[in-house]
Design an enzyme around this catalytic site. Sequence first.
Site, mmCIF file in Angstrom:
data_model
loop_
_atom_site.group_PDB
_atom_site.id
_atom_site.type_symbol
_atom_site.label_atom_id
_atom_site.label_comp_id
_atom_site.label_asym_id
_atom_site.label_seq_id
_atom_site.Cartn_x
_atom_site.Cartn_y
_atom_site.Cartn_z
ATOM 1 N N LYS A 62 31.631 41.048 27.918
ATOM 2 C CA LYS A 62 32.791 41.519 27.321
ATOM 3 C C LYS A 62 33.283 41.002 25.915
ATOM 4 O O LYS A 62 33.480 41.814 25.073
ATOM 5 C CB LYS A 62 33.784 41.653 28.547
ATOM 6 C CG LYS A 62 34.889 42.215 28.317
ATOM 7 C CD LYS A 62 35.828 42.189 29.655
ATOM 8 C CE LYS A 62 36.180 41.043 30.299
ATOM 9 N NZ LYS A 62 36.996 39.965 29.790
ATOM 10 N N ARG A 113 43.505 44.909 34.493
ATOM 11 C CA ARG A 113 42.876 44.572 35.530
ATOM 12 C C ARG A 113 43.095 44.929 36.974
ATOM 13 O O ARG A 113 42.552 44.896 37.825
ATOM 14 C CB ARG A 113 42.513 43.006 35.664
ATOM 15 C CG ARG A 113 41.404 42.553 34.757
ATOM 16 C CD ARG A 113 41.387 41.124 34.956
ATOM 17 N NE ARG A 113 40.298 40.103 34.863
ATOM 18 C CZ ARG A 113 40.249 39.507 33.661
ATOM 19 N NH1 ARG A 113 40.522 39.970 32.467
ATOM 20 N NH2 ARG A 113 39.234 38.360 33.903
ATOM 21 N N ARG A 142 27.281 28.739 31.235
ATOM 22 C CA ARG A 142 28.000 29.100 30.007
ATOM 23 C C ARG A 142 28.861 27.777 29.583
ATOM 24 O O ARG A 142 29.476 27.321 30.199
ATOM 25 C CB ARG A 142 29.025 30.240 30.283
ATOM 26 C CG ARG A 142 29.608 30.750 29.267
ATOM 27 C CD ARG A 142 30.255 31.946 29.481
ATOM 28 N NE ARG A 142 31.678 31.955 30.462
ATOM 29 C CZ ARG A 142 32.189 33.175 30.577
ATOM 30 N NH1 ARG A 142 31.943 34.324 29.926
ATOM 31 N NH2 ARG A 142 33.428 33.133 31.400
ATOM 32 N N ARG A 158 34.032 26.007 31.032
ATOM 33 C CA ARG A 158 35.553 26.398 31.375
ATOM 34 C C ARG A 158 35.969 25.999 32.797
ATOM 35 O O ARG A 158 34.958 25.811 33.690
ATOM 36 C CB ARG A 158 35.888 27.711 31.260
ATOM 37 C CG ARG A 158 36.355 28.211 29.888
ATOM 38 C CD ARG A 158 36.229 29.733 29.535
ATOM 39 N NE ARG A 158 36.527 30.576 30.763
ATOM 40 C CZ ARG A 158 36.888 31.834 30.767
ATOM 41 N NH1 ARG A 158 36.483 32.535 29.518
ATOM 42 N NH2 ARG A 158 37.374 32.470 31.577
ATOM 43 N N ARG A 187 36.681 34.513 41.049
ATOM 44 C CA ARG A 187 37.102 35.360 40.055
ATOM 45 C C ARG A 187 36.195 36.822 40.228
ATOM 46 O O ARG A 187 36.792 37.778 40.137
ATOM 47 C CB ARG A 187 36.703 34.882 38.876
ATOM 48 C CG ARG A 187 37.595 33.758 38.313
ATOM 49 C CD ARG A 187 37.294 32.896 37.365
ATOM 50 N NE ARG A 187 37.129 33.471 36.049
ATOM 51 C CZ ARG A 187 35.995 33.105 35.012
ATOM 52 N NH1 ARG A 187 35.287 32.395 35.321
ATOM 53 N NH2 ARG A 187 36.248 33.754 33.961
HETATM 54 P P1 AMP Z 1 38.821 36.226 31.363
HETATM 55 O O1 AMP Z 1 38.838 35.280 30.029
HETATM 56 O O2 AMP Z 1 39.153 37.402 31.045
HETATM 57 O O3 AMP Z 1 37.858 35.771 32.128
HETATM 58 O O4 AMP Z 1 40.304 35.658 31.939
HETATM 59 C C1 AMP Z 1 40.485 34.269 32.274
HETATM 60 C C2 AMP Z 1 41.827 34.189 33.376
HETATM 61 O O5 AMP Z 1 42.924 34.669 32.840
HETATM 62 C C3 AMP Z 1 41.404 35.023 34.624
HETATM 63 O O6 AMP Z 1 40.667 34.603 35.563
HETATM 64 C C4 AMP Z 1 42.824 35.193 34.959
HETATM 65 O O7 AMP Z 1 43.351 33.986 35.608
HETATM 66 C C5 AMP Z 1 43.538 35.377 33.718
HETATM 67 N N1 AMP Z 1 43.797 36.729 33.359
HETATM 68 C C6 AMP Z 1 43.104 37.465 32.327
HETATM 69 N N2 AMP Z 1 43.321 38.702 32.074
HETATM 70 C C7 AMP Z 1 44.230 39.106 33.246
HETATM 71 C C8 AMP Z 1 44.714 40.146 33.725
HETATM 72 N N3 AMP Z 1 44.549 41.223 33.088
HETATM 73 N N4 AMP Z 1 45.362 40.170 34.785
HETATM 74 C C9 AMP Z 1 45.710 39.058 35.527
HETATM 75 N N5 AMP Z 1 45.226 37.979 35.014
HETATM 76 C C10 AMP Z 1 44.461 37.883 33.949
#
Ligand code: AMP
Length: 232
Positions: free
Chosen positions: A13, A88, A127, A160, A171
Site C-alpha cells: 500500500k 479502516r 521488512r 518496526r 494486525r
Molecule cells: P500502518 O502503517 O498503516 O500499518 O499503521 C500502523 C499502525 O497505526 C496500525 O497498526 C494502527 O495501530 C495505527 N493506525 C493506522 N491507521 C489507522 C486507522 N485508520 N485506524 C486505527 N488505527 C490506525
Amino acid sequence: MNIVLIGAQGSGKGTQAKLLTQILQFSHVASGDLFRKALDEQTELGLRAKTYLEHGELVPDELTVAMVLECINLIDCCAGLLLDGFPRTIAQARLLDQHFTQMNRHIDLAIYLDVPSHELISRITGRLICHAQQHVYHAIKHPPKTPGICDIDGSELYQRTDDQDEAIKKRLEIFFRKTVYVLEYYKQQQKLVIINGDLDVQCVFANLFQFVKKLDSSYLFHNKEQRHFRAL
Ligand code: AMP
C-alpha cells in the site's frame, strides 16, 4: 479527486501510494505515518496512541478521525487527495463521508490491494525500513547492498516493533475482521475496485492506474503531468 487506498500491512500500500501521488501530484495522507510521527515527537496524540501501535491494535476511532481530518484541513488538496490506511473501520468511513459532504467533496474511488495472508506474513517478517525516509527493504527478497544501511540515503535500517511475531498476527487478524466492512461500504456505493497485489510492483501499479485513468480522464489529462499519463 479523492481516492482511498486499502490494503493489509505488507500489501504494498505504501509503495503504491507513493507512485500514485508522484504521478498525480496528489496530497498523500497516511494515517500510520501520522501516528508514527506523533510517537517520534512524543506529542500527546503519540503518547495516547503508543500502546495501540506497539501491540498492532487499531487506535480508537475518535483519536484517529480527529487526527486525519485535522491533517486534511491543513494541507492543500486542490489537486486531489490520496488517503492511505484510512478509513479502516466503518465508523471512520462514515465520519469521513460526513466531513467531506460539509467540504463539498466526496470519495471517488476506493482501491483494495488484495494479497493472500501467507504472502503478507512473509513480506512483513523480513521488512526493514530506513530511519530517514522510510525506504522499504526485505531481508531476503530485496536486501540492501550493505546490511543494515539504506542504499538511497545511508541511514540505518530498522524493523518496526509492530512487524514482529504476535503483533503481525494481531494486525492482520484485525485488518481482515474490521476492514471487510469498509470494503462492503464502498462496494455498495459502487466505488470499490479490487486489485491483485500479489504481482510485482510495476504490474500492480499499471493495473491500479487503469482504474484511476478511467475514472476521470478529462480531469487527469488537464493535470500538468499529462504527458506522464499518456506514456503509461
Ligand atoms: P500502518 O502503517 O498503516 O500499518 O499503521 C500502523 C499502525 O497505526 C496500525 O497498526 C494502527 O495501530 C495505527 N493506525 C493506522 N491507521 C489507522 C486507522 N485508520 N485506524 C486505527 N488505527 C490506525
